[in-house]
Design a protein around this motif. Sequence first.
Motif, PDB file in Angstrom:
ATOM      1  N   GLU A  41       0.804  -1.222   0.000  1.00 37.83           N
ATOM      2  CA  GLU A  41       0.000   0.000   0.000  1.00 37.83           C
ATOM      3  C   GLU A  41       0.840   1.276   0.000  1.00 37.83           C
ATOM      4  OE1 GLU A  41      -3.150  -0.405  -0.700  1.00 37.83           O
ATOM      5  OE2 GLU A  41      -2.960  -2.543  -0.411  1.00 37.83           O
ATOM      6  N   MET A  42       2.171   1.149  -0.031  1.00 37.49           N
ATOM      7  CA  MET A  42       3.023   2.329  -0.174  1.00 37.49           C
ATOM      8  C   MET A  42       3.002   2.770  -1.630  1.00 37.49           C
ATOM      9  SD  MET A  42       6.505   1.446   2.005  1.00 37.49           S
ATOM     10  CE  MET A  42       7.435   2.578   1.015  1.00 37.49           C
ATOM     11  N   PRO A  43       3.210   4.058  -1.893  1.00 35.57           N
ATOM     12  CA  PRO A  43       3.368   4.475  -3.288  1.00 35.57           C
ATOM     13  C   PRO A  43       4.591   3.777  -3.880  1.00 35.57           C
ATOM     14  CG  PRO A  43       3.094   6.385  -1.860  1.00 35.57           C
ATOM     15  CD  PRO A  43       3.259   5.188  -0.973  1.00 35.57           C
ATOM     16  N   ILE A  44       4.523   3.483  -5.167  1.00 35.88           N
ATOM     17  CA  ILE A  44       5.637   2.809  -5.828  1.00 35.88           C
ATOM     18  C   ILE A  44       6.663   3.868  -6.210  1.00 35.88           C
ATOM     19  CG2 ILE A  44       6.343   1.449  -7.826  1.00 35.88           C
ATOM     20  CD1 ILE A  44       3.504   0.262  -7.829  1.00 35.88           C
ATOM     21  N   ARG A  45       7.827   3.768  -5.583  1.00 32.73           N
ATOM     22  CA  ARG A  45       8.927   4.684  -5.875  1.00 32.73           C
ATOM     23  C   ARG A  45      10.161   3.841  -6.152  1.00 32.73           C
ATOM     24  NH1 ARG A  45       6.451   7.770  -1.540  1.00 32.73           N
ATOM     25  NH2 ARG A  45       5.481   9.591  -2.479  1.00 32.73           N
ATOM     26  N   CYS A  46      10.267   3.392  -7.376  1.00 27.20           N
ATOM     27  CA  CYS A  46      11.370   2.520  -7.775  1.00 27.20           C
ATOM     28  C   CYS A  46      11.784   2.906  -9.194  1.00 27.20           C
ATOM     29  CB  CYS A  46      10.940   1.056  -7.711  1.00 27.20           C
ATOM     30  SG  CYS A  46      12.208  -0.071  -8.266  1.00 27.20           S
ATOM     31  N   GLU A  47      12.975   3.451  -9.318  1.00 26.48           N
ATOM     32  CA  GLU A  47      13.437   3.947 -10.614  1.00 26.48           C
ATOM     33  C   GLU A  47      13.500   2.845 -11.672  1.00 26.48           C
ATOM     34  OE1 GLU A  47      17.126   6.499 -12.530  1.00 26.48           O
ATOM     35  OE2 GLU A  47      17.077   6.144 -10.375  1.00 26.48           O
ATOM     36  N   LEU A  48      13.980   1.652 -11.294  1.00 30.18           N
ATOM     37  CA  LEU A  48      14.058   0.554 -12.262  1.00 30.18           C
ATOM     38  C   LEU A  48      12.673   0.125 -12.743  1.00 30.18           C
ATOM     39  CD1 LEU A  48      16.930  -1.669 -10.839  1.00 30.18           C
ATOM     40  CD2 LEU A  48      16.938  -0.318 -12.944  1.00 30.18           C
ATOM     41  N   PHE A  49      11.698   0.124 -11.842  1.00 37.85           N
ATOM     42  CA  PHE A  49      10.320  -0.188 -12.240  1.00 37.85           C
ATOM     43  C   PHE A  49       9.826   0.853 -13.234  1.00 37.85           C
ATOM     44  CE2 PHE A  49       5.719   0.431 -11.610  1.00 37.85           C
ATOM     45  CZ  PHE A  49       5.262  -0.811 -11.995  1.00 37.85           C
ATOM     46  N   ASP A  50      10.040   2.120 -12.924  1.00 32.40           N
ATOM     47  CA  ASP A  50       9.589   3.202 -13.800  1.00 32.40           C
ATOM     48  C   ASP A  50      10.222   3.117 -15.184  1.00 32.40           C
ATOM     49  OD1 ASP A  50       8.062   4.199 -11.715  1.00 32.40           O
ATOM     50  OD2 ASP A  50       9.512   5.748 -11.164  1.00 32.40           O
ATOM     51  N   ILE A  51      11.526   2.888 -15.222  1.00 29.89           N
ATOM     52  CA  ILE A  51      12.241   2.811 -16.499  1.00 29.89           C
ATOM     53  C   ILE A  51      11.720   1.650 -17.339  1.00 29.89           C
ATOM     54  CG2 ILE A  51      14.483   2.272 -17.546  1.00 29.89           C
ATOM     55  CD1 ILE A  51      15.739   3.869 -15.170  1.00 29.89           C
ATOM     56  N   ASN A  52      11.625   0.473 -16.721  1.00 31.12           N
ATOM     57  CA  ASN A  52      11.171  -0.712 -17.458  1.00 31.12           C
ATOM     58  C   ASN A  52       9.708  -0.613 -17.853  1.00 31.12           C
ATOM     59  OD1 ASN A  52      13.376  -2.902 -17.665  1.00 31.12           O
ATOM     60  ND2 ASN A  52      13.643  -2.036 -15.627  1.00 31.12           N
ATOM     61  N   LEU A  53       8.900   0.000 -17.021  1.00 27.11           N
ATOM     62  CA  LEU A  53       7.490   0.203 -17.358  1.00 27.11           C
ATOM     63  C   LEU A  53       7.369   1.127 -18.565  1.00 27.11           C
ATOM     64  CD1 LEU A  53       4.486  -0.151 -16.754  1.00 27.11           C
ATOM     65  CD2 LEU A  53       4.685   1.760 -15.136  1.00 27.11           C
ATOM     66  N   SER A  54       8.111   2.223 -18.558  1.00 30.27           N
ATOM     67  CA  SER A  54       8.075   3.154 -19.688  1.00 30.27           C
ATOM     68  C   SER A  54       8.522   2.466 -20.973  1.00 30.27           C
ATOM     69  CB  SER A  54       8.978   4.359 -19.410  1.00 30.27           C
ATOM     70  OG  SER A  54       8.470   5.118 -18.347  1.00 30.27           O
ATOM     71  N   GLN A  55       9.578   1.664 -20.891  1.00 33.17           N
ATOM     72  CA  GLN A  55      10.064   0.947 -22.068  1.00 33.17           C
ATOM     73  C   GLN A  55       9.024  -0.050 -22.579  1.00 33.17           C
ATOM     74  OE1 GLN A  55      13.794  -0.730 -20.831  1.00 33.17           O
ATOM     75  NE2 GLN A  55      14.924   1.168 -21.199  1.00 33.17           N
ATOM     76  N   ALA A  56       8.366  -0.757 -21.672  1.00 29.34           N
ATOM     77  CA  ALA A  56       7.359  -1.749 -22.068  1.00 29.34           C
ATOM     78  C   ALA A  56       6.171  -1.077 -22.745  1.00 29.34           C
ATOM     79  CB  ALA A  56       6.885  -2.540 -20.851  1.00 29.34           C
ATOM     80  N   VAL A  57       5.713   0.032 -22.195  1.00 32.07           N
ATOM     81  CA  VAL A  57       4.567   0.735 -22.777  1.00 32.07           C
ATOM     82  C   VAL A  57       4.959   1.316 -24.130  1.00 32.07           C
ATOM     83  CG1 VAL A  57       3.036   2.717 -22.483  1.00 32.07           C
ATOM     84  CG2 VAL A  57       3.454   1.172 -20.570  1.00 32.07           C
ATOM     85  N   GLN A  58       6.157   1.884 -24.220  1.00 28.01           N
ATOM     86  CA  GLN A  58       6.613   2.458 -25.491  1.00 28.01           C
ATOM     87  C   GLN A  58       6.745   1.368 -26.551  1.00 28.01           C
ATOM     88  OE1 GLN A  58       6.836   5.636 -26.207  1.00 28.01           O
ATOM     89  NE2 GLN A  58       7.484   5.241 -28.289  1.00 28.01           N
ATOM     90  N   LYS A  59       7.315   0.238 -26.174  1.00 31.04           N
ATOM     91  CA  LYS A  59       7.477  -0.878 -27.111  1.00 31.04           C
ATOM     92  C   LYS A  59       6.113  -1.364 -27.607  1.00 31.04           C
ATOM     93  CE  LYS A  59       9.441  -5.500 -27.343  1.00 31.04           C
ATOM     94  NZ  LYS A  59      10.125  -6.565 -26.586  1.00 31.04           N
ATOM     95  N   ASP A  60       5.162  -1.498 -26.690  1.00 28.55           N
ATOM     96  CA  ASP A  60       3.815  -1.934 -27.065  1.00 28.55           C
ATOM     97  C   ASP A  60       3.147  -0.903 -27.959  1.00 28.55           C
ATOM     98  OD1 ASP A  60       1.862  -4.161 -26.421  1.00 28.55           O
ATOM     99  OD2 ASP A  60       0.640  -2.365 -26.059  1.00 28.55           O
ATOM    100  N   ARG A  61       3.349   0.341 -27.665  1.00 31.47           N
ATOM    101  CA  ARG A  61       2.768   1.424 -28.452  1.00 31.47           C
ATOM    102  C   ARG A  61       3.318   1.424 -29.877  1.00 31.47           C
ATOM    103  NH1 ARG A  61       3.494   7.654 -26.955  1.00 31.47           N
ATOM    104  NH2 ARG A  61       1.880   8.490 -28.271  1.00 31.47           N
TER     105      ARG A  61
END
Length: 66
Positions: free
Chosen positions: A40-60
Amino acid sequence: MGTKFFVVCEPGTQHMEGLLKFIYELYTDYVLKNPFYEMEMPIRCELFDINLSQAVQKDRVALLGR
């Protein structure tokens, strides 16, 4: 409770279930395995953010054919 992920897309967009599964895999790898993260903590993880952005961009890119 728990954490929920959702994707906003056009109706009938393909491969969204696969994208959501991949996002959950990123969440388990980078967030849940972090010994300092508490549920229930906010997600503050740089590696998660980077990989999430890459995954969404790749899918897009795959959806747009570019």
